[in-house]
Design an enzyme around this catalytic site. Structure first.
Site, short mmCIF file in Angstrom:
data_model
loop_
_atom_site.label_atom_id
_atom_site.label_comp_id
_atom_site.label_asym_id
_atom_site.label_seq_id
_atom_site.Cartn_x
_atom_site.Cartn_y
_atom_site.Cartn_z
N PHE A 1 0.94 -1.21 0.06
CA PHE A 1 0.04 0.29 -0.06
C PHE A 1 0.79 1.20 -0.07
CE2 PHE A 1 -4.53 1.23 1.08
CZ PHE A 1 -4.97 0.07 0.33
N GLN B 1 -7.85 15.03 3.18
CA GLN B 1 -7.10 14.08 2.33
C GLN B 1 -7.85 13.95 0.83
OE1 GLN B 1 -6.56 9.58 2.64
NE2 GLN B 1 -4.48 10.59 2.93
N HIS C 1 -7.67 11.87 -2.46
CA HIS C 1 -7.00 10.61 -2.88
C HIS C 1 -6.71 10.81 -4.36
CE1 HIS C 1 -6.97 6.36 -3.79
NE2 HIS C 1 -7.32 6.26 -2.55
N LEU D 1 -14.32 6.13 -5.66
CA LEU D 1 -12.75 5.71 -5.31
C LEU D 1 -12.56 4.46 -6.11
CD1 LEU D 1 -10.64 6.35 -3.39
CD2 LEU D 1 -11.32 4.31 -2.04
N GLU E 1 -6.39 2.22 -3.60
CA GLU E 1 -4.96 2.41 -3.71
C GLU E 1 -4.50 1.02 -3.89
OE1 GLU E 1 -3.37 5.22 -1.22
OE2 GLU E 1 -2.02 3.73 -0.34
N ARG F 1 -0.37 9.77 -0.21
CA ARG F 1 -1.59 10.30 -1.07
C ARG F 1 -1.36 11.67 -1.50
NH1 ARG F 1 -6.41 6.86 1.59
NH2 ARG F 1 -5.68 5.06 0.68
N HIS G 1 -11.40 12.76 0.16
CA HIS G 1 -11.57 11.51 0.56
C HIS G 1 -11.89 11.36 1.83
CE1 HIS G 1 -11.48 7.26 0.44
NE2 HIS G 1 -9.99 7.09 1.14
N ARG H 1 -2.98 10.99 6.02
CA ARG H 1 -3.13 9.48 6.60
C ARG H 1 -2.74 8.55 5.56
NH1 ARG H 1 -7.17 5.60 5.34
NH2 ARG H 1 -8.26 6.82 3.96
C1 LIG Z 1 -14.52 4.83 -0.39
C2 LIG Z 1 -13.61 4.65 0.36
C3 LIG Z 1 -12.64 3.64 0.76
C4 LIG Z 1 -11.92 3.72 1.75
N1 LIG Z 1 -10.92 2.86 2.04
C5 LIG Z 1 -10.00 2.53 3.04
C6 LIG Z 1 -9.14 1.70 3.24
O1 LIG Z 1 -9.05 0.62 2.27
N2 LIG Z 1 -8.51 1.36 4.43
C7 LIG Z 1 -8.55 2.26 5.40
O2 LIG Z 1 -8.04 1.99 6.44
N3 LIG Z 1 -9.59 3.14 5.40
C8 LIG Z 1 -10.30 3.34 4.17
N4 LIG Z 1 -11.29 4.30 4.11
C9 LIG Z 1 -11.37 5.26 5.17
C10 LIG Z 1 -12.20 4.47 6.32
O3 LIG Z 1 -13.20 3.59 5.63
C11 LIG Z 1 -13.13 5.30 6.97
O4 LIG Z 1 -12.34 6.46 7.49
C12 LIG Z 1 -13.62 4.41 8.35
O5 LIG Z 1 -14.45 3.42 7.84
C13 LIG Z 1 -14.44 5.45 9.22
O6 LIG Z 1 -15.15 4.68 10.17
P1 LIG Z 1 -15.99 5.23 11.43
O7 LIG Z 1 -16.46 4.05 12.12
O8 LIG Z 1 -15.34 6.31 11.93
O9 LIG Z 1 -17.37 5.91 10.62
P2 LIG Z 1 -18.61 5.19 9.49
O10 LIG Z 1 -18.10 4.03 9.13
O11 LIG Z 1 -18.50 6.31 8.70
O12 LIG Z 1 -19.87 5.29 10.46
C14 LIG Z 1 -20.50 6.45 10.82
C15 LIG Z 1 -21.61 5.94 11.73
O13 LIG Z 1 -22.18 7.07 12.35
C16 LIG Z 1 -23.60 7.14 12.02
N5 LIG Z 1 -24.15 8.66 12.37
C17 LIG Z 1 -23.48 9.62 11.47
N6 LIG Z 1 -24.22 10.61 11.89
C18 LIG Z 1 -25.20 10.52 12.60
C19 LIG Z 1 -26.47 10.96 13.38
N7 LIG Z 1 -26.67 12.13 13.16
N8 LIG Z 1 -27.13 10.35 14.04
C20 LIG Z 1 -27.07 8.97 14.16
N9 LIG Z 1 -26.04 8.57 13.51
C21 LIG Z 1 -25.39 8.94 12.77
C22 LIG Z 1 -23.82 6.63 10.75
O14 LIG Z 1 -25.08 6.19 10.67
C23 LIG Z 1 -22.69 5.65 11.00
O15 LIG Z 1 -23.49 4.25 11.27
C24 LIG Z 1 -12.03 4.57 2.92
C25 LIG Z 1 -12.76 5.46 2.85
C26 LIG Z 1 -13.64 5.72 1.78
C27 LIG Z 1 -14.66 6.95 1.54
#
Ligand SMILES: Cc1cc2nc3c(=O)[nH]c(=O)nc-3n(C[C@H](O)[C@H](O)[C@H](O)COP(=O)(O)OP(=O)(O)OC[C@H]3O[C@@H](n4cnc5c(N)ncnc54)[C@H](O)[C@@H]3O)c2cc1C
Ligand code: SF4
Ligand code: SF4
Ligand code: FES
Lengths: 580, 335
Positions: A132, A245, A247, A257, A260, A291, A355, A390
């Site tokens: 990566f 960030q 991407h 996306l 990577e 990135r 991203h 990141r």
């Molecule tokens: C396309 C893409 C690919 C990625 N690929 C990678 C990768 O390969 N490796 C890596 O390490 N990272 C990757 N990332 C980054 C990573 O996926 C995210 O940063 C990470 O999953 C975020 O997780 P989280 O649990 O913080 O939030 P999320 O998974 O976004 O969860 C947020 C939660 O909060 C809830 N929520 C939000 N607002 C409210 C509200 N007002 N009321 C009630 N509930 C609410 C939502 O419903 C959801 O359940 C990627 C990101 C993207 C966009």
């Protein structure tokens, strides 16, 4: 077979009576960070409920394609992982936190494997890796190109097994603050339009990123920075907000996306002359430089007229159909669906796209924010392990390590809280919130709509607060956002229904997005140097003498947002110039 | 270019009611679904736009009260399955161009699921089914200390097909067995059941197979293929169900209508070279399960009246011994 707890599939814990329900810990968000925190808090004896505006498995964590980092393999060590992370962060990451994340990564990955994640295996049956960006060793563990989804479902399955209560499609509208302490969440039950208070001794915000503040973005439509804004409104400082960030490989047009992992598997980036231009910008790491470096290189190629229609090309053809179809099936399908391009035969047009946010609610390495009772982890939090930039596959790791640590820490904190605020205080707060939310519906309809303002905001941010920034552009952006804030106050919700009123939640989200945008621009204006994702054309150099520090924005009741600083924690790795 | 979208709308009684033309009641087996109103919108979108783009354009610029679930817009989150021209589809990856028939595309919540509002259905039946198959790993002991279970990559790759499932529910929405039996565990949940049963790290294989072999389990699938056809992620639930059936029979779970049906089928062909539909029913239900057999009598009378009952005297085809030889060669339980 064990029974699990059937309660988690019921829709309500209120028995149709009270508007106040009590728990030890309420987790706001059911992505990886939220579910990991909830599981850990429950394991440590706390009564826990999770609320999420979408069903847990719809959370944006499911979109993570590439994988998750840990130094497990031979010849790798957590110190090397930490150094890669710190270098990637352009030395803005706090090194004590990075040490924790990288040294605890291996056991967290193993635990996930024990929970059932079907990680890719090497021929000896042990976990196998892929390369990566920004990493000196191949230490990314993965499941095809659906790693996030595989992790998300496994954690959800574990959550079902644990019996933790989940409030699905409940939308948080505010945090219940009493005497400067956070003691609950007010949320809208989308299915019936009720506003309910989930009262708790601690609130754990895990609401994910704020990608939609930018247009376009790789993020889902639900990534609107809700929890960041809610915590900020409750008085918690936000940190490193300027670090956004871009991407390097997002699909032309839609902005989706292209993981990577494609470059990890060996894909090239080409300009219009067919040159692998990264050889020029990062002679060693080439396409796998960090990135921010690759995004800027693409931007420069495009600006110099060597782009194609505002894009460069991602070329996978030499990898062959086998690698593409087995290891990267999802992006193969996406290019087909959205551009009708078969990447086995043709290169795909890509460009840098918004991203991820490195910044968020400031926390310590146990996910505690400075506000008593308020925790945060995942993309909405800033520990800070990502600093200015990141590394790919470090974010999933961040959600799990700090979700777990925070869950345990919150469970122990709630034991010290002996009582909850009174019912009267709760009802009074709820009534005020009811009035505020109703306000959106009662307002006279003007020409302003949430959709129009959203688009204006996103376009403004992408233009002025994107890959390259300067003073005058940022000033224009700040003025633009302040103007949007004024117009926001006149946005009326024309849908008067109670059930599944999305116009209402979109309007509320826009308010969150504007707060996030404002703090991002303020921080970007404040940092008068270029570091990580912050590239200022008017301050092109990194300036360790003046800016090796975090920028915080805090808002206290009724006052204008204020800027402050905290120093970066350096343990073993003194800042050096970054070369890839 | 201009596209025409006809949207099935619904608001529960007591809520502001949407505009549009009242639709006819649904045909069987969905006659219990509440009728909707249908509203026509015109949207201006590029040639390659998706159906979801059209719905978002309506919601943002024409009628903000249109309720539709969506998040990722790229077939990842599983939010946006609904009926497009009468079949379950993810609208975010369904091209307007491909679904416009006679100048319009019709979208609506599937009548097979309870409806909440407009294009939003209540997915509770789907989640309950998922929950009913014990969808989590019951670890094989001992759990390796400080390291991963060692398993071949092929064993993990075998499961990735199900792990690609995004819980969109498209399969269940159009499943023919679910349409007539709400208790049927359903395609996605049974695919998930296979995912954990076939996981070499799971300790509960036999218990699981027992549970899934019960009524409303794997044998209630009628092979209609809808789930294979509608699944946007290539999960092919029917394939996972067939694998589960094989595992269940191999593990000796043959005391159920499903396996007896399969056995009666095989025995009839072995002995006569053709299907004896008269003995199929009692054998499937169990020869001594008189109440169940009586329940099927009215159906038999109807068939008789319609002249569709199979001949009462069942003749073997000529050279039936050749068929018997084939069975001998295959071996297994029917030689
Ligand atoms: C396309 C893409 C690919 C990625 N690929 C990678 C990768 O390969 N490796 C890596 O390490 N990272 C990757 N990332 C980054 C990573 O996926 C995210 O940063 C990470 O999953 C975020 O997780 P989280 O649990 O913080 O939030 P999320 O998974 O976004 O969860 C947020 C939660 O909060 C809830 N929520 C939000 N607002 C409210 C509200 N007002 N009321 C009630 N509930 C609410 C939502 O419903 C959801 O359940 C990627 C990101 C993207 C966009
Ligand atoms: S093949 Fe079976 S599971 Fe699939 S839709 Fe038809 S009846 Fe349902
Ligand atoms: S099996 Fe396919 S159609 Fe069914 S829920 Fe999963 S992804 Fe959707
Ligand atoms: S919007 Fe996520 S699957 Fe269609």
């Amino acid at each position: 077979m064990s029974e699990g707890n059937a309660k988690s599939t019921d829709s309500d814990d209120r028995n149709g009576k009270s508007v106040i329900v009590d728990y030890d810990v309420i987790v706001l968000g059911a992505g990886l960070a939220g579910m990991r925190a909830a599981l850990e808090a429950a394991r440590n004896g706390a009564s826990v409920a999770v609320l999420s505006k979408v069903h847990p498995v719809r959370s944006h964590s499911g979109a993570a394609q590439g994988g998750i980092n840990a130094a497990i393999g031979e010849g790798d060590s957590w110190e090397i992982h930490a150094l890669d992370t710190i270098k990637g962060s352009d030395y803005l990451a706090d090194q004590d936190a990075v040490e924790i994340m990288c040294s605890e990564a291996p056991s967290d990955i193993i635990e996930l494997e024990h929970m059932g994640v079907i990680f890719y295996r090497a021929p000896d049956g042990k976990l196998g890796t892929r390369a990566f960006g920004g990493a000196s060793k191949a230490r990314t563990y993965f499941v095809g190109d659906i790693t996030g989804q595989a992790l998300l479902y496994t954690l959800y399955d574990q959550l079902l097994k644990s019996g933790v209560k989940v409030y699905e499609e409940w939308f948080a509208t505010s945090l219940f603050m009493v005497g400067g302490e956070c003691r609950g969440v007010v949320a809208l039950d989308m299915m019936n339009g009720d506003l309910v208070m989930l009262r708790a001794k601690a609130v754990f915000v895990a609401s994910g990123g704020m990608g939609r503040v930018y247009e376009p973005s790789t993020n889902a439509l639900i990534c609107t920075g809700d929890g960041i804004a809610l915590a900020y409104r409750a008085g918690a400082p936000v940190m490193d907000m300027e670090m956004v960030q871009y991407h390097p490989t997002t699909l032309k047009g839609s902005g989706f996306l292209m993981t990577e992992a494609a470059r990890g598997e060996g894909a090239y980036l080409l300009n219009s002359l067919g040159e692998r231009f990264m050889e020029k910008y990062a002679p060693n790491m080439k396409e796998l430089a960090s990135r921010d470096v690759v995004s800027r290189a693409e931007w420069q190629e495009i600006a110099a007229g060597r782009g194609i229609d505002g894009c460069v090309l991602l070329d996978l053809r030499h990898l062959g159909p086998d690698v593409i179809l087995k290891k990267l099936p999802q992006i193969h399908e996406m290019a087909l669906d959205f551009l009708s391009i078969d990447m086995i035969e043709q290169p795909v047009p890509v460009r840098p796209g918004m991203h991820y946010i490195m910044g968020g609610v400031k926390t310590d390495s146990d996910a505690r924010s400075p506000v008593p009772g308020l925790y945060a982890a995942g993309e909405c939090a800033c520990v800070s392990v990502h600093g200015g930039n990141r590394l790919g596959a470090n974010s999933l790791l961040d959600t799990l390590v700090f979700g777990r640590r925070g869950g345990r820490s919150a469970a122990s904190y709630v034991k010290s809280v002996t009582s909850l605020p009174s019912d009267a205080a709760g009802e009074q707060f709820l009534a005020a919130e009811q009035k505020r939310v109703q306000g959106f519906m009662d307002r006279p309809t003007t020409g302003e709509t949430h959709a129009k303002l959203r688009l204006e905001l996103g376009t403004l941010m992408d233009e002025k607060v994107g890959v390259y920034r300067d003073e005058s552009g940022l000033q224009q952006a700040l003025a633009g956002v302040r103007d949007l804030q004024k117009r926001y106050d006149t946005v009326a919700v024309r849908d008067k229904g109670r059930i599944y009123n999305q116009a209402l939640t979109f309007a509320l989200e826009l308010g969150y997005m504007l707060d996030c945008a404002e703090t991002t621009i303020m921080s970007a204006l404040e940092r008068k140097e270029s570091r990580g994702a912050q590239s200022r054309t008017d301050y092109a150099q990194r300036d360790d003498a003046n800016w090796l520090k975090h920028i915080l924005v805090t808002k206290r009741d009724g006052q204008a947002p204020a800027i402050s600083y905290v120093p970066v924690t350096i343990t073993k790795w003194p800042p050096q110039e970054r070369k890839y | 270019m201009e596209w025409t979208v006809v949207v099935g709308r619904y608001s529960p009684p007591g809520e502001p009611q949407p505009k549009g033309e009242r639709g006819a009641p649904f045909a069987a087996p969905y006659e219990k679904a509440p009728p909707k109103t249908y509203q026509t919108f015109k949207v201006d979108l590029p040639e390659h736009a998706m159906v979801l783009d059209a719905l978002i354009a309506v919601r943002e610029y024409q009628d903000e009260s249109l309720a539709v679930r969506c998040a990722c817009r790229s077939a990842i989150c599983g939010s946006c399955a609904m009926w497009v021209n009468g079949h379950a589809r993810l609208v975010c990856t369904s091209k307007l161009r491909e679904h416009t028939v006679d100048g319009k595309v019709t979208v609506e919540a599937p009548p097979s699921m309870p409806i909440v509002r407009d294009l939003v259905c209540d997915m509770t039946p789907f989640w309950k089914k998922n929950y009913s198959v014990t969808p989590w790993l019951e670890n094989k002991q001992p759990i390796p200390q400080g390291e991963e279970y060692r398993v071949p990559n092929a064993a993990m790759e075998e499961l990735i097909q199900e792990v690609s499932c995004i819980s969109c529910g498209a399969c269940l929405m159009d499943c023919e067995s679910f349409a007539v039996n709400a208790d049927f565990m359903g395609p996605a949940a049974l695919a998930k059941a296979y995912r954990y049963t076939a996981d070499p790290r799971d300790a509960q294989t036999t218990d699981r197979l027992d549970t899934y072999s019960k009524p409303s389990g794997v044998w209630d699938c009628t092979h209609c293929y809808e789930c294979v056809q509608q699944c946007p992620k290539g999960v092919a639930p029917l394939e996972q169900i067939l694998k589960l059936r094989k595992m269940a029979v191999d593990a000796g779970f043959t005391h159920n209508a499903g396996t007896r049906h399969a056995d009666a089928f095989a025995e009839s062909v072995r002995d006569s070279g053709r299907l004896n539909e008269l003995t199929l029913m009692p054998k499937s239900l169990g020869l001594f399960n008189i109440p169940a057999q009586l329940q099927s009598l009215p159906a038999a009378f109807n068939l008789l009246r319609a002249g569709k009952l199979p001949p009462l005297i069942h003749h073997a085809i000529p050279h039936v011994e050749r068929i018997k030889n084939i069975f001998k060669k295959i071996g297994g339980r029917f030689k």
